[in-house]
Design a protein around this motif. Structure first.
Motif, mmCIF file in Angstrom:
data_model
loop_
_atom_site.group_PDB
_atom_site.id
_atom_site.type_symbol
_atom_site.label_atom_id
_atom_site.label_comp_id
_atom_site.label_asym_id
_atom_site.label_seq_id
_atom_site.Cartn_x
_atom_site.Cartn_y
_atom_site.Cartn_z
ATOM 1 N N GLU A 1 1.490 7.464 -9.329
ATOM 2 C CA GLU A 1 0.755 8.052 -8.216
ATOM 3 C C GLU A 1 1.257 7.470 -6.889
ATOM 4 N N ILE A 2 1.207 8.290 -5.853
ATOM 5 C CA ILE A 2 1.633 7.838 -4.534
ATOM 6 C C ILE A 2 0.662 6.790 -4.016
ATOM 7 N N GLY A 3 1.169 5.836 -3.241
ATOM 8 C CA GLY A 3 0.331 4.767 -2.721
ATOM 9 C C GLY A 3 -0.694 5.273 -1.729
ATOM 10 N N PRO A 4 -1.734 4.472 -1.446
ATOM 11 C CA PRO A 4 -2.782 4.906 -0.519
ATOM 12 C C PRO A 4 -2.294 5.131 0.906
ATOM 13 N N ILE A 5 -1.217 4.423 1.292
ATOM 14 C CA ILE A 5 -0.618 4.666 2.609
ATOM 15 C C ILE A 5 0.649 5.483 2.425
ATOM 16 N N HIS A 6 0.675 6.646 3.044
ATOM 17 C CA HIS A 6 1.861 7.508 2.967
ATOM 18 C C HIS A 6 1.930 8.344 4.243
ATOM 19 N N ASP A 7 3.038 8.950 4.472
ATOM 20 C CA ASP A 7 3.282 9.726 5.698
ATOM 21 C C ASP A 7 3.125 8.858 6.945
ATOM 22 N N PHE A 8 3.307 7.548 6.786
ATOM 23 C CA PHE A 8 3.177 6.626 7.909
ATOM 24 C C PHE A 8 4.568 6.202 8.339
ATOM 25 N N GLU A 9 4.893 6.435 9.597
ATOM 26 C CA GLU A 9 6.227 6.116 10.087
ATOM 27 C C GLU A 9 6.179 5.866 11.587
ATOM 28 N N ILE A 10 7.272 5.352 12.111
ATOM 29 C CA ILE A 10 7.450 5.219 13.561
ATOM 30 C C ILE A 10 8.761 5.928 13.869
ATOM 31 N N GLY A 11 8.707 7.254 13.870
ATOM 32 C CA GLY A 11 9.917 8.051 14.026
ATOM 33 C C GLY A 11 10.424 8.060 15.456
ATOM 34 N N THR A 12 11.655 7.622 15.647
ATOM 35 C CA THR A 12 12.274 7.608 16.980
ATOM 36 C C THR A 12 13.632 8.289 16.913
ATOM 37 N N GLU A 13 14.284 8.405 18.067
ATOM 38 C CA GLU A 13 15.612 9.015 18.102
ATOM 39 C C GLU A 13 16.631 8.146 17.354
ATOM 40 N N PRO B 1 5.723 0.886 28.885
ATOM 41 C CA PRO B 1 7.179 0.922 28.678
ATOM 42 C C PRO B 1 7.609 0.353 27.331
ATOM 43 N N TYR B 2 7.093 0.937 26.265
ATOM 44 C CA TYR B 2 7.331 0.378 24.935
ATOM 45 C C TYR B 2 7.970 1.423 24.024
ATOM 46 N N THR B 3 8.236 1.020 22.789
ATOM 47 C CA THR B 3 8.828 1.927 21.809
ATOM 48 C C THR B 3 7.807 2.981 21.396
ATOM 49 N N PHE B 4 8.136 4.236 21.612
ATOM 50 C CA PHE B 4 7.295 5.354 21.179
ATOM 51 C C PHE B 4 7.868 5.942 19.897
ATOM 52 N N GLY B 5 6.984 6.257 18.957
ATOM 53 C CA GLY B 5 7.433 6.864 17.721
ATOM 54 C C GLY B 5 6.495 7.951 17.257
ATOM 55 N N SER B 6 7.022 8.914 16.545
ATOM 56 C CA SER B 6 6.187 9.992 16.018
ATOM 57 C C SER B 6 5.593 9.568 14.678
ATOM 58 N N CYS B 7 4.405 10.078 14.408
ATOM 59 C CA CYS B 7 3.736 9.789 13.147
ATOM 60 C C CYS B 7 2.835 10.967 12.813
ATOM 61 N N ASP B 8 2.639 11.217 11.543
ATOM 62 C CA ASP B 8 1.785 12.312 11.100
ATOM 63 C C ASP B 8 0.380 12.153 11.674
ATOM 64 N N GLU B 9 -0.177 13.237 12.201
ATOM 65 C CA GLU B 9 -1.491 13.181 12.838
ATOM 66 C C GLU B 9 -2.582 12.733 11.872
ATOM 67 N N LYS B 10 -2.520 13.217 10.653
ATOM 68 C CA LYS B 10 -3.533 12.827 9.662
ATOM 69 C C LYS B 10 -3.449 11.341 9.363
ATOM 70 N N ALA C 1 0.815 -1.213 0.000
ATOM 71 C CA ALA C 1 0.000 0.000 0.000
ATOM 72 C C ALA C 1 0.850 1.264 0.000
ATOM 73 N N MET C 2 2.140 1.143 0.304
ATOM 74 C CA MET C 2 3.035 2.296 0.295
ATOM 75 C C MET C 2 3.759 2.456 -1.041
ATOM 76 N N GLU C 3 3.608 1.462 -1.919
ATOM 77 C CA GLU C 3 4.294 1.532 -3.205
ATOM 78 C C GLU C 3 3.595 2.489 -4.164
ATOM 79 N N TYR C 4 4.374 3.070 -5.053
ATOM 80 C CA TYR C 4 3.812 3.938 -6.089
ATOM 81 C C TYR C 4 3.076 3.087 -7.121
ATOM 82 N N THR C 5 2.016 3.629 -7.658
ATOM 83 C CA THR C 5 1.254 2.908 -8.662
ATOM 84 C C THR C 5 1.988 2.946 -9.999
ATOM 85 N N GLU C 6 1.485 2.198 -10.987
ATOM 86 C CA GLU C 6 2.131 2.126 -12.301
ATOM 87 C C GLU C 6 2.187 3.472 -13.006
#
Length: 333
Positions: free
Chosen positions: A199-211, A289-298, A191-196
């Motif tokens: 076009e950008i995939g339906p899932i984007h701006d999705f991440e688990i941003g950590t230090e 007590p787990y891994t916290f990550g930042s992700c786009d609110e939308k 779902a994150m891959e670009y289409t043929e």
């Protein structure tokens, strides 16, 4: 004779359209709430004073849309119905014209997440339906009850009751039908891959941003992972955080890798300033007590209509989704 035929054709088309449009939004009223928040924001209509009322406003508009469609088909109070439909479509016409001309809201949400239209397509769709509504106005005398006014009234009030019940249910759980990119069974990588066509995939701006960088690829590789999604820690339901903590503890014992995603500014302090005081306090308070990550609110709001909510992932495929109110129903393998 021609007007009578055109009136009946318009009656069916407009009635079915409004019922369909109302239903796909009824099963996900929070999606409409987000859309109105976007319209009322400073960059669009600059009516931010209305933002706190967007959920009840969205629910009211959705139910009116659905009920008017039913009323038109059953022929209940045709004059009130047709003029109300005209007024409602004028509102939609203005909003879609504004989106089209100023390119402010690229998806009006007219059909929720079920059908995606460009601002141009949506505007001209409303222009066409305004033509049908004008035909209905001209042919009002030809709109008669299908059976009787009494049956029409019963069906109208039944629609209101059923709509309110569905609204209550989905607000306390999750949408009955999930049209979004993060539905159960979705392969996140695909779902994150670009289409043929590029076009950008339906899932984007999705991440688990950590230090230590983005942990998304690591999460996808796990046999069993649990994502706990929180739009902002301040707005998260406190009881929900407690309930989710209990479920996370059970999941950990069953071998799940647990990641907590939030768009909270606190994560920026952790990532860029290495300031973990607030995060450590939050982890301790709610036993997370787990891994916290930042992700786009939308992205978080799109992934799940709950704050907080749970998504389980198995080898990169979304296996389940739950509102915090349904933590007792979370399936753990």
């Amino acid at each position: 004779m021609i007007l009578k035929i055109l009136t009946h054709i318009s009656r069916v088309l407009v009635g079915l359209l409004f019922i369909y449009s109302g239903f796909v939004k009824l099963i996900d009223p929070i999606g409409s709430q987000y859309k109105f928040q976007e319209y009322f924001s400073e960059d669009v209509l600059n009516m931010e004073f209305l933002i706190p009322y967007t959920l009840p406003f969205a629910i009211l508009l959705i139910i009116i849309e659905l009920v008017l469609g039913v009323m038109l088909l059953v022929g209940y109070k045709p004059k009130l119905t047709v003029w109300s439909l005209c007024s409602l479509n004028l509102i939609f016409l203005f909003l879609t014209w504004y989106s089209y001309v100023y390119n402010k809201v690229t998806d009006c949400g007219c059909f929720g997440d079920a059908v995606k239209l460009t601002p141009k397509e949506t505007f001209y769709k409303n222009v066409i339906f305004m033509v049908f509504i004008i035909i209905l106005i001209l042919g009002l005398k030809h709109i008669k009850p299908l059976i009787s006014n009494k049956i029409g009234a019963i069906k109208t009030y039944a629609t209101v009751f059923i709509s309110l019940f569905i609204t209550y249910y989905v607000l306390h759980h999750l949408p009955i039908i999930d049209f979004r990119a993060y539905s159960v069974g979705t392969d996140i990588v695909k779902a994150m891959e670009y289409t043929e066509d590029g076009e950008i995939g339906p899932i984007h701006d999705f991440e688990i941003g950590t230090e230590n960088g983005d942990q998304l690829e690591e999460m996808i590789s796990k046999d069993k992972a649990m994502l706990i999604l929180i739009t902002t820690l301040e707005k998260a339901n406190k009881e929900g955080l407690i309930e989710i903590s209990k479920t996370a503890t059970k999941a950990k014992l069953k071998g799940y890798s647990i990641y907590i995603l939030t768009s909270d500014i606190m994560m920026a302090d952790v990532i860029y300033d290495n300031n973990t005081k607030k995060l450590d306090a939050f982890k301790s308070k709610y036993n997370l007590p787990y891994t916290f990550g930042s992700c786009d609110e939308k992205a978080i709001k799109t992934a799940i209509r709950a704050n907080p909510g749970i998504i389980t992932v198995e080898k990169g495929v979304i296996a389940g989704k739950w509102n915090w109110t349904d933590t007792d129903d979370v399936t753990l393998k």
